[in-house]
Design an enzyme around this catalytic site. Structure first.
Site, PDB file in Angstrom:
ATOM      1  CB  CYS A 112      -0.949   0.096   1.096  1.00 17.91           C
ATOM      2  SG  CYS A 112      -2.002  -1.499   1.228  1.00 17.91           S
ATOM      3  CG  HIS A 249      -3.089   3.173   2.110  1.00 18.10           C
ATOM      4  ND1 HIS A 249      -3.884   2.897   0.678  1.00 18.10           N
ATOM      5  CD2 HIS A 249      -3.111   2.255   2.698  1.00 18.10           C
ATOM      6  CE1 HIS A 249      -4.322   1.493   1.150  1.00 18.10           C
ATOM      7  NE2 HIS A 249      -3.827   0.956   2.434  1.00 18.10           N
ATOM      8  CG  ASN A 279      -7.041  -1.072   1.712  1.00 16.76           C
ATOM      9  OD1 ASN A 279      -6.121  -0.800   0.734  1.00 16.76           O
ATOM     10  ND2 ASN A 279      -6.541  -1.196   2.730  1.00 16.76           N
TER      11      ASN A 279
HETATM   12  O1  UT7 Z   1      -3.941  -1.388   3.637  1.00 12.25           O
HETATM   13  C1  UT7 Z   1      -3.062  -2.061   4.374  1.00 12.25           C
HETATM   14  C2  UT7 Z   1      -3.451  -1.823   5.861  1.00 12.25           C
HETATM   15  N1  UT7 Z   1      -4.291  -2.485   6.195  1.00 12.25           N
HETATM   16  C3  UT7 Z   1      -5.182  -1.770   7.338  1.00 12.25           C
HETATM   17  O2  UT7 Z   1      -5.074  -0.501   7.467  1.00 12.25           O
HETATM   18  C4  UT7 Z   1      -6.207  -2.287   7.984  1.00 12.25           C
HETATM   19  C5  UT7 Z   1      -6.199  -2.092   9.363  1.00 12.25           C
HETATM   20  N2  UT7 Z   1      -7.293  -2.829   9.924  1.00 12.25           N
HETATM   21  C6  UT7 Z   1      -8.513  -2.612   9.938  1.00 12.25           C
HETATM   22  O3  UT7 Z   1      -9.138  -2.021   9.199  1.00 12.25           O
HETATM   23  C7  UT7 Z   1      -9.609  -3.219  10.914  1.00 12.25           C
HETATM   24  O4  UT7 Z   1      -8.855  -3.944  11.990  1.00 12.25           O
HETATM   25  C8  UT7 Z   1     -10.523  -4.530  10.303  1.00 12.25           C
HETATM   26  C9  UT7 Z   1     -11.544  -3.829   9.440  1.00 12.25           C
HETATM   27  C10 UT7 Z   1     -10.007  -5.427   9.530  1.00 12.25           C
HETATM   28  C11 UT7 Z   1     -11.100  -4.880  11.486  1.00 12.25           C
HETATM   29  O5  UT7 Z   1     -11.846  -4.290  12.376  1.00 12.25           O
HETATM   30  P1  UT7 Z   1     -11.792  -3.966  14.057  1.00 12.25           P
HETATM   31  O6  UT7 Z   1     -12.274  -3.061  14.507  1.00 12.25           O
HETATM   32  O7  UT7 Z   1     -10.294  -4.124  14.307  1.00 12.25           O
HETATM   33  O8  UT7 Z   1     -12.427  -5.463  14.350  1.00 12.25           O
HETATM   34  P2  UT7 Z   1     -12.070  -6.603  15.287  1.00 12.25           P
HETATM   35  O9  UT7 Z   1     -11.197  -7.632  14.255  1.00 12.25           O
HETATM   36  O10 UT7 Z   1     -11.521  -6.190  16.597  1.00 12.25           O
HETATM   37  O11 UT7 Z   1     -13.360  -7.436  15.328  1.00 12.25           O
HETATM   38  C12 UT7 Z   1     -14.340  -6.926  16.467  1.00 12.25           C
HETATM   39  C13 UT7 Z   1     -15.516  -7.792  16.450  1.00 12.25           C
HETATM   40  C14 UT7 Z   1     -15.404  -9.241  16.648  1.00 12.25           C
HETATM   41  O12 UT7 Z   1     -16.158  -9.877  17.475  1.00 12.25           O
HETATM   42  P3  UT7 Z   1     -16.326  -9.977  19.052  1.00 12.25           P
HETATM   43  O13 UT7 Z   1     -15.150 -10.943  19.132  1.00 12.25           O
HETATM   44  O14 UT7 Z   1     -16.038  -8.637  19.439  1.00 12.25           O
HETATM   45  O15 UT7 Z   1     -17.641 -10.535  19.225  1.00 12.25           O
HETATM   46  C15 UT7 Z   1     -15.241  -9.802  15.511  1.00 12.25           C
HETATM   47  O16 UT7 Z   1     -15.450 -11.163  15.310  1.00 12.25           O
HETATM   48  O17 UT7 Z   1     -16.090  -7.784  15.333  1.00 12.25           O
HETATM   49  C16 UT7 Z   1     -16.128  -9.197  14.684  1.00 12.25           C
HETATM   50  N3  UT7 Z   1     -16.040  -9.021  13.204  1.00 12.25           N
HETATM   51  C17 UT7 Z   1     -16.825  -8.806  12.423  1.00 12.25           C
HETATM   52  N4  UT7 Z   1     -18.378  -8.694  12.609  1.00 12.25           N
HETATM   53  C18 UT7 Z   1     -18.928  -8.563  11.405  1.00 12.25           C
HETATM   54  C19 UT7 Z   1     -14.801  -9.006  12.617  1.00 12.25           C
HETATM   55  N5  UT7 Z   1     -14.841  -8.720  11.265  1.00 12.25           N
HETATM   56  C20 UT7 Z   1     -16.424  -8.644  11.159  1.00 12.25           C
HETATM   57  C21 UT7 Z   1     -17.088  -8.520   9.887  1.00 12.25           C
HETATM   58  N6  UT7 Z   1     -18.399  -8.559  10.151  1.00 12.25           N
HETATM   59  N7  UT7 Z   1     -16.685  -8.073   8.680  1.00 12.25           N
END
Ligand code: UT7
Length: 322
Positions: A112, A249, A279
């Site tokens: 990226c 980005h 993204n």
């Molecule tokens: O371009 C390269 C650089 N990339 C980035 O900068 C990406 C950076 N990271 C992110 O954008 C975020 O971390 C994500 C969008 C990938 C994930 O978001 P998050 O707020 O970090 O979610 P999480 O992984 O902490 O998950 C929170 C909750 C979890 O449930 P519990 O354990 O709290 O019950 C996950 O299981 O949300 C759940 N979850 C989802 N629910 C519905 C994770 N992904 C999803 C989903 N839909 N797609």
């Protein structure tokens, strides 16, 4: 270093994958995706590969610059989703454009951050005075590396391409540029290539999908952006008040919001366009520049700070005055 920031172009495949579409293939929903990423939809290829998207974006930028393909001296494509190991995407774009044979054409993979790395390289080439017209492209077909059962990644990424034409003579200035890499000690973001094989005893195990520890990458992204801004300020003595547009980005709108809040950047200064395209990795910064161009905002003397961050881990910043 002065140069001419001649034009921009962008291209996305026609097919749209909405959050509702994704909720039919993986356990997710529109509300979660919008709230946690700001993404409403992304474009995904229905047959075009990375070089096709790159070609379309380059063609638009060349037409806008009124530059004939015969005048192009170099084509640099930032991508981590090349059509093939060889030929490079840049060579394929040169073929499609029908460039001269003596055109320097190669790919740059810094995920990226790729577009920042490629611009750094392009401006160094312009400085040699041997290259006068360079097309710098960021292009990705990330959908081919996504596991559509992994809701951590498939909701985030989209396909697209952006291009800029940089020319040797002009009044634009390179005010600052710095590229970084650091070890990804947590293995937080990777897509493996083909595994090593040995016909005597190994079985090829290939999983080329993108694997991401979202939280770790999110934390890295915030730190990387802070470091980029800090180092730019220390090195140039500039402040964000002097900048007209910050083009980050577009990884996740929460990253952009966080930075906007921390540095008190109002909505006219920090670009946000992840909602429509997701993204798009190395395509996202040139697509952001094109977004500004289409709004008539890329005007002479405007100051732009671009920051990329991603797999590698890589990150980098470039400040230019148009
Ligand atoms: O371009 C390269 C650089 N990339 C980035 O900068 C990406 C950076 N990271 C992110 O954008 C975020 O971390 C994500 C969008 C990938 C994930 O978001 P998050 O707020 O970090 O979610 P999480 O992984 O902490 O998950 C929170 C909750 C979890 O449930 P519990 O354990 O709290 O019950 C996950 O299981 O949300 C759940 N979850 C989802 N629910 C519905 C994770 N992904 C999803 C989903 N839909 N797609």
């Amino acid at each position: 270093m002065t140069f001419n920031f001649a034009s921009t172009g962008a291209y996305v495949p026609r097919e749209i994958l909405s959050n509702d579409d994704l909720s039919k293939v993986v356990e997710t929903n529109h509300e979660w995706i919008i709230e946690r990423t700001g993404i409403a939809q992304r474009h995904i290829t229905d047959g075009e590969n990375t070089s096709d998207l790159a070609y379309q974006a380059a063609l638009i930028a060349l037409n806008k610059a009124n530059l004939s393909v015969q005048e192009v001296d170099a084509i640099l494509v930032a991508t981590f989703t090349a059509d093939s190991y060889t030929p490079s995407t840049a060579c394929l774009v040169a073929d499609k454009l029908k460039c001269r044979n003596n055109v320097l054409a190669y790919d740059i993979n810094a995920a990226c951050s790729g577009f920042i790395y490629a611009c750094e390289t392009a401006i160094a080439l312009l400085a040699t005075k041997r290259y006068k017209n360079i097309v710098v492209i960021g292009a990705e077909v990330i959908s081919k590396l996504l596991d559509y059962t992994d809701r951590n990644t498939c909701i985030l990424f989209g396909d697209g391409a952006g291009a800029v034409v940089l020319r040797a003579e002009g009044t634009s200035t390179l005010d600052y540029s710095m590229c970084y890499r650091m070890e990804d000690t947590k293995h937080s973001l990777y897509a493996k290539g083909v595994q090593l094989t040995n016909p005597k005893y190994s079985e090829a195990i290939t999983n080329q999908h993108i694997i991401m520890d979202g939280k770790a990458v999110f934390a890295f992204a915030i730190d990387a952006i802070h470091q980029c801004i800090r180092d730019w300020q220390t090195s140039t003595g500039s402040t964000l008040d002097e900048i007209d547009y910050v083009v980050l980005h577009q990884a996740n709108d929460r990253i952009t919001s966080h930075i906007a809040k921390q540095y008190k950047l109002n909505s006219s200064k920090i670009i946000r366009y992840v909602e429509e395209v997701g993204n798009t990795s190395s395509a996202s910064i040139p697509m952001g520049l094109d977004y500004l161009s289409r709004k008539g905002q890329l005007l002479p003397n405007k100051k732009i700070l671009m920051i990329g961050f991603g797999g590698g881990l890589t990150y980098g910043a470039m400040a230019i005055t148009l």
